[in-house]
Design a protein around this motif. Structure first.
Motif, PDB file in Angstrom:
ATOM      1  N   ALA A 333       0.850  -1.187   0.000  1.00 52.05           N
ATOM      2  CA  ALA A 333       0.000   0.000   0.000  1.00 52.05           C
ATOM      3  C   ALA A 333       0.889   1.242   0.000  1.00 52.05           C
ATOM      4  CB  ALA A 333      -0.904  -0.006   1.227  1.00 52.05           C
ATOM      5  N   PRO A 334       0.536   2.267  -0.789  1.00 52.05           N
ATOM      6  CA  PRO A 334       1.417   3.437  -0.913  1.00 52.05           C
ATOM      7  C   PRO A 334       1.405   4.360   0.290  1.00 52.05           C
ATOM      8  CG  PRO A 334      -0.566   3.775  -2.176  1.00 52.05           C
ATOM      9  CD  PRO A 334      -0.629   2.363  -1.672  1.00 52.05           C
ATOM     10  N   LEU A 335       0.417   4.203   1.173  1.00 53.09           N
ATOM     11  CA  LEU A 335       0.285   5.046   2.367  1.00 53.09           C
ATOM     12  C   LEU A 335       0.137   6.520   2.016  1.00 53.09           C
ATOM     13  CD1 LEU A 335       2.777   3.298   4.835  1.00 53.09           C
ATOM     14  CD2 LEU A 335       0.421   2.694   4.208  1.00 53.09           C
ATOM     15  N   VAL A 336      -0.481   6.776   0.867  1.00 50.22           N
ATOM     16  CA  VAL A 336      -0.955   8.108   0.492  1.00 50.22           C
ATOM     17  C   VAL A 336      -2.397   7.909   0.024  1.00 50.22           C
ATOM     18  CG1 VAL A 336       1.337   8.960  -0.183  1.00 50.22           C
ATOM     19  CG2 VAL A 336      -0.162   7.907  -1.910  1.00 50.22           C
ATOM     20  N   PRO A 337      -3.239   8.942   0.097  1.00 46.51           N
ATOM     21  CA  PRO A 337      -4.607   8.797  -0.419  1.00 46.51           C
ATOM     22  C   PRO A 337      -4.578   8.288  -1.858  1.00 46.51           C
ATOM     23  CG  PRO A 337      -4.376  10.858   0.776  1.00 46.51           C
ATOM     24  CD  PRO A 337      -2.992  10.292   0.653  1.00 46.51           C
ATOM     25  N   MET A 338      -5.437   7.342  -2.167  1.00 47.55           N
ATOM     26  CA  MET A 338      -5.325   6.648  -3.462  1.00 47.55           C
ATOM     27  C   MET A 338      -6.688   6.325  -4.049  1.00 47.55           C
ATOM     28  SD  MET A 338      -3.395   3.046  -4.252  1.00 47.55           S
ATOM     29  CE  MET A 338      -3.503   2.278  -5.880  1.00 47.55           C
ATOM     30  N   THR A 339      -6.791   6.488  -5.378  1.00 49.16           N
ATOM     31  CA  THR A 339      -7.933   6.029  -6.143  1.00 49.16           C
ATOM     32  C   THR A 339      -7.426   5.123  -7.254  1.00 49.16           C
ATOM     33  OG1 THR A 339      -9.184   8.059  -5.714  1.00 49.16           O
ATOM     34  CG2 THR A 339      -9.897   6.713  -7.572  1.00 49.16           C
ATOM     35  N   SER A 340      -7.997   3.928  -7.345  1.00 52.82           N
ATOM     36  CA  SER A 340      -7.653   2.982  -8.403  1.00 52.82           C
ATOM     37  C   SER A 340      -8.830   2.904  -9.366  1.00 52.82           C
ATOM     38  CB  SER A 340      -7.358   1.612  -7.789  1.00 52.82           C
ATOM     39  OG  SER A 340      -7.185   0.636  -8.792  1.00 52.82           O
ATOM     40  N   ILE A 341      -8.559   3.123 -10.655  1.00 56.32           N
ATOM     41  CA  ILE A 341      -9.613   3.106 -11.666  1.00 56.32           C
ATOM     42  C   ILE A 341      -9.262   2.070 -12.722  1.00 56.32           C
ATOM     43  CG2 ILE A 341     -11.008   4.481 -13.260  1.00 56.32           C
ATOM     44  CD1 ILE A 341     -10.134   6.983 -11.836  1.00 56.32           C
ATOM     45  N   ASN A 342     -10.162   1.133 -12.953  1.00 54.36           N
ATOM     46  CA  ASN A 342      -9.901   0.059 -13.904  1.00 54.36           C
ATOM     47  C   ASN A 342     -11.116  -0.203 -14.775  1.00 54.36           C
ATOM     48  OD1 ASN A 342      -7.153  -1.436 -13.199  1.00 54.36           O
ATOM     49  ND2 ASN A 342      -8.095  -0.787 -11.274  1.00 54.36           N
ATOM     50  N   GLY A 343     -10.855  -0.691 -15.977  1.00 56.04           N
ATOM     51  CA  GLY A 343     -11.916  -1.116 -16.864  1.00 56.04           C
ATOM     52  C   GLY A 343     -12.284  -2.570 -16.609  1.00 56.04           C
ATOM     53  N   VAL A 344     -13.542  -2.900 -16.826  1.00 50.39           N
ATOM     54  CA  VAL A 344     -14.029  -4.285 -16.707  1.00 50.39           C
ATOM     55  C   VAL A 344     -15.000  -4.552 -17.847  1.00 50.39           C
ATOM     56  CG1 VAL A 344     -13.718  -4.506 -14.212  1.00 50.39           C
ATOM     57  CG2 VAL A 344     -15.847  -3.541 -15.100  1.00 50.39           C
ATOM     58  N   GLY A 345     -15.401  -5.818 -17.974  1.00 49.79           N
ATOM     59  CA  GLY A 345     -16.369  -6.176 -18.993  1.00 49.79           C
ATOM     60  C   GLY A 345     -15.779  -6.398 -20.361  1.00 49.79           C
ATOM     61  N   VAL A 346     -14.441  -6.495 -20.457  1.00 47.08           N
ATOM     62  CA  VAL A 346     -13.753  -6.713 -21.723  1.00 47.08           C
ATOM     63  C   VAL A 346     -13.054  -8.078 -21.661  1.00 47.08           C
ATOM     64  CG1 VAL A 346     -11.977  -5.848 -23.299  1.00 47.08           C
ATOM     65  CG2 VAL A 346     -13.386  -4.230 -21.996  1.00 47.08           C
ATOM     66  N   PRO A 347     -13.199  -8.930 -22.680  1.00 44.17           N
ATOM     67  CA  PRO A 347     -12.501 -10.215 -22.658  1.00 44.17           C
ATOM     68  C   PRO A 347     -10.999 -10.029 -22.441  1.00 44.17           C
ATOM     69  CG  PRO A 347     -14.077 -10.169 -24.468  1.00 44.17           C
ATOM     70  CD  PRO A 347     -14.024  -8.772 -23.902  1.00 44.17           C
ATOM     71  N   THR A 348     -10.466 -10.723 -21.449  1.00 44.23           N
ATOM     72  CA  THR A 348      -9.069 -10.554 -21.038  1.00 44.23           C
ATOM     73  C   THR A 348      -8.455 -11.933 -20.831  1.00 44.23           C
ATOM     74  OG1 THR A 348      -9.665  -8.488 -19.920  1.00 44.23           O
ATOM     75  CG2 THR A 348      -7.553  -9.474 -19.331  1.00 44.23           C
ATOM     76  N   ILE A 349      -7.275 -12.136 -21.377  1.00 46.65           N
ATOM     77  CA  ILE A 349      -6.657 -13.458 -21.356  1.00 46.65           C
ATOM     78  C   ILE A 349      -6.470 -13.961 -19.927  1.00 46.65           C
ATOM     79  CG2 ILE A 349      -4.530 -14.740 -21.857  1.00 46.65           C
ATOM     80  CD1 ILE A 349      -4.234 -13.070 -24.379  1.00 46.65           C
ATOM     81  N   ASP A 350      -6.980 -15.146 -19.679  1.00 46.77           N
ATOM     82  CA  ASP A 350      -6.769 -15.845 -18.410  1.00 46.77           C
ATOM     83  C   ASP A 350      -5.827 -17.027 -18.571  1.00 46.77           C
ATOM     84  OD1 ASP A 350      -8.047 -14.435 -16.444  1.00 46.77           O
ATOM     85  OD2 ASP A 350      -9.884 -15.613 -16.480  1.00 46.77           O
ATOM     86  N   LYS A 351      -5.882 -17.659 -19.766  1.00 45.51           N
ATOM     87  CA  LYS A 351      -5.063 -18.843 -19.995  1.00 45.51           C
ATOM     88  C   LYS A 351      -4.621 -18.883 -21.452  1.00 45.51           C
ATOM     89  CE  LYS A 351      -7.221 -21.793 -16.459  1.00 45.51           C
ATOM     90  NZ  LYS A 351      -7.835 -20.649 -15.769  1.00 45.51           N
ATOM     91  N   LEU A 352      -3.438 -19.432 -21.692  1.00 52.77           N
ATOM     92  CA  LEU A 352      -2.906 -19.674 -23.023  1.00 52.77           C
ATOM     93  C   LEU A 352      -2.799 -21.184 -23.216  1.00 52.77           C
ATOM     94  CD1 LEU A 352       0.088 -17.162 -22.816  1.00 52.77           C
ATOM     95  CD2 LEU A 352      -2.165 -16.697 -23.779  1.00 52.77           C
ATOM     96  N   VAL A 353      -3.265 -21.680 -24.364  1.00 54.72           N
ATOM     97  CA  VAL A 353      -3.259 -23.124 -24.608  1.00 54.72           C
ATOM     98  C   VAL A 353      -2.392 -23.426 -25.829  1.00 54.72           C
ATOM     99  CG1 VAL A 353      -4.652 -25.178 -25.042  1.00 54.72           C
ATOM    100  CG2 VAL A 353      -5.588 -23.296 -23.650  1.00 54.72           C
ATOM    101  N   PHE A 354      -1.288 -24.122 -25.613  1.00 55.42           N
ATOM    102  CA  PHE A 354      -0.408 -24.607 -26.676  1.00 55.42           C
ATOM    103  C   PHE A 354      -0.478 -26.148 -26.632  1.00 55.42           C
ATOM    104  CE2 PHE A 354       1.371 -20.614 -25.122  1.00 55.42           C
ATOM    105  CZ  PHE A 354       1.677 -19.907 -26.280  1.00 55.42           C
ATOM    106  N   TRP A 355      -1.475 -26.739 -27.275  1.00 50.61           N
ATOM    107  CA  TRP A 355      -1.705 -28.175 -27.102  1.00 50.61           C
ATOM    108  C   TRP A 355      -0.491 -29.001 -27.485  1.00 50.61           C
ATOM    109  CZ3 TRP A 355      -4.968 -29.519 -23.796  1.00 50.61           C
ATOM    110  CH2 TRP A 355      -6.235 -28.950 -23.691  1.00 50.61           C
ATOM    111  N   ASP A 356       0.181 -28.615 -28.583  1.00 53.78           N
ATOM    112  CA  ASP A 356       1.305 -29.434 -29.044  1.00 53.78           C
ATOM    113  C   ASP A 356       2.638 -28.981 -28.466  1.00 53.78           C
ATOM    114  OD1 ASP A 356       1.638 -27.060 -30.371  1.00 53.78           O
ATOM    115  OD2 ASP A 356       1.651 -27.916 -32.388  1.00 53.78           O
ATOM    116  N   GLY A 357       2.611 -27.992 -27.559  1.00 51.51           N
ATOM    117  CA  GLY A 357       3.845 -27.524 -26.939  1.00 51.51           C
ATOM    118  C   GLY A 357       4.686 -26.628 -27.815  1.00 51.51           C
TER     119      GLY A 357
END
Length: 437
Positions: A333-357
């Motif tokens: 935590a930065p120990l200064v007053p803080m606001t975090s703003i983020n986007g949501v609702g957009v497809p975002t990579i969770d996993k990568l699949v390389f079946w054949d390596g």
């Protein structure tokens, strides 16, 4: 809508309201006379770099070095116009952007014979581009929006670009470029405050700029933070990296992409100190599979095995373990007053699949929620981390639906929301909460 007190608020408070600033110019008018200075810290690749070649430089082909050796500074990055005129310069610029690790100094440095410098530190000029296609990539839209409510370049609006190839290292390890940036950043904040009648400064970061700023704040004295930093507004960054950042490291270095941006973010990225900075954190992702192959799965907990599997050297894997991972695990935590703003609702990579390596092939993608680059999971991890610190004080998290990583600093609605939060800091602090607009 007034925020609920932290002790009473649920994880998410639904805020049903019309877009901010619409039909309400008086907010900006009232704020102009009491604006606090703003320092902008951009995201990855949003600095412009100049280079100078000495006789020590050994180019990969004669045409890369001879025309520029001994002829002073030239634009190394963002020199897209020159590259469009002469595509043959691509391997030259890629080579000159590479870093090497010096085991004697215990630090990264440029290729022998390549000198570099960040352009226009202290100013927002380096966020602007002549190429219209690049207008919304960095913070140009946010600069324009801030100027629209009374901010002025060099008076109460400043920029802190950095060499994105480098990164903070674990405490006790050498990182001269980041140390130099931190010294310059500290002085810039102090001078910005002085030019504005000694008002404390609002720091506004985007993406990797938030990581640089969080580490910088953690390594400054608390008394300095409380004197010079009024508020930290951090855009598009969580506390746990992203599986997306595992993908560029998988590319075969023998087949780099056909553009300089692609080269920097794939082949060139393997040499950068920053290539490990936003890899998934074991604290956030644990043993959950992030890269899946027919023979073996890789998680944040066995990241070193993945790095070896995609062809990184033993030295590079060791640098991940000793230099980058401790920084990832020790975000505070930065120990200064803080606001975090983020986007949501957009497809975002969770996993990568390389079946054949085959890590050089394009993977199948498994998506979750986020802004297209930063996962919601890491945003919630950041909230938990900051709220758990007893000395943090004011903290607010805002989630803007259907907003991408780039859209946060280019879309009209998102920009209005960000500027509103900056102007809000001229008012007394109020209760904390989590908002979805």
């Amino acid at each position: 809508m007034e925020l609920l007190p932290q002790r009473l608020s649920p994880l998410v408070v639904l805020l049903l309201a019309t877009p901010l600033f619409v039909g309400a110019p008086s907010l900006a008018d009232d704020a102009t006379s009491s604006l606090h200075p703003v320092v902008l810290v951009p995201g990855n690749t949003c600095a412009q770099l100049d280079a100078r070649l000495t006789d020590e430089y050994e180019p990969p082909t004669p045409g890369c070095g001879m025309p520029k050796q001994g002829r002073g500074w030239f634009r190394l990055w963002d020199n897209f116009t020159a590259l469009q005129e002469d595509p043959a310069l691509l391997p030259c610029h890629a080579d000159q952007l590479r870093l090497v690790y010096d085991p004697v100094a215990g630090d990264y440095r440029n290729m022998p014979g390549v000198k570099t410098r960040v352009v226009s530190f202290g100013s927002t000029r380096s966020f602007r581009f002549d190429d219209p296609a690049r207008k919304n990539v960095c913070m140009e839209g946010l600069v324009d929006a801030l100027e629209g409510v009374g901010y002025r370049e060099g008076a109460n609006l400043f920029g802190a670009p950095y060499d994105f190839r480098h990164a903070p290292a674990a405490p006790g390890m050498a990182s001269k470029v980041f140390s130099d940036f931190s010294s310059s950043f500290k002085l810039l904040v102090e001078r910005a405050s002085e030019r504005s009648g000694n008002k404390p400064v609002i720091l506004v970061t985007h993406s990797m700029g938030g990581l640089f700023t969080m580490v910088f704040l953690d390594r400054t004295h608390l008394a300095w933070r409380r004197r010079f930093v009024k508020h930290l507004v951090m855009l598009c960054l969580g506390a746990g990296g992203s599986p997306l950042n595992m993908w560029p490291l998988a590319f075969n270095a023998a087949s780099p992409p056909s553009s300089l941006p692609g080269t920097v973010l794939t082949y060139g990225n393997r040499s950068f100190a920053s290539m490990f900075s936003l890899l998934p954190s074991p604290k956030v992702y644990g043993d959950a599979p992030l890269v899946i192959t027919g023979a073996k799965n890789y998680s944040a907990s066995n990241m070193a095995e993945y790095l070896a599997a995609v062809g990184l050297s033993e030295e590079q894997v060791a640098l991940y373990r000793t230099r980058a991972l401790p920084v990832t695990l020790d975000i505070r935590a930065p120990l200064v007053p803080m606001t975090s703003i983020n986007g949501v609702g957009v497809p975002t990579i969770d996993k990568l699949v390389f079946w054949d390596g085959n890590f050089s092939a394009k993977p199948q993608l498994v998506n979750g929620d986020g802004d297209g680059q930063i996962n919601l999971q890491t945003v919630l991890a950041l909230e938990s981390l900051i709220r758990a610190h007893p000395d943090q004080g004011y903290f607010k998290s805002i989630l803007i639906p259907n907003t991408t990583h780039k859209g946060m600093i280019s879309d009209e609605f998102a920009l209005k929301r960000v500027v509103s939060e900056i102007l809000e800091q001229i008012k007394p602090p109020h209760d904390t909460g989590t908002l979805i607009n």
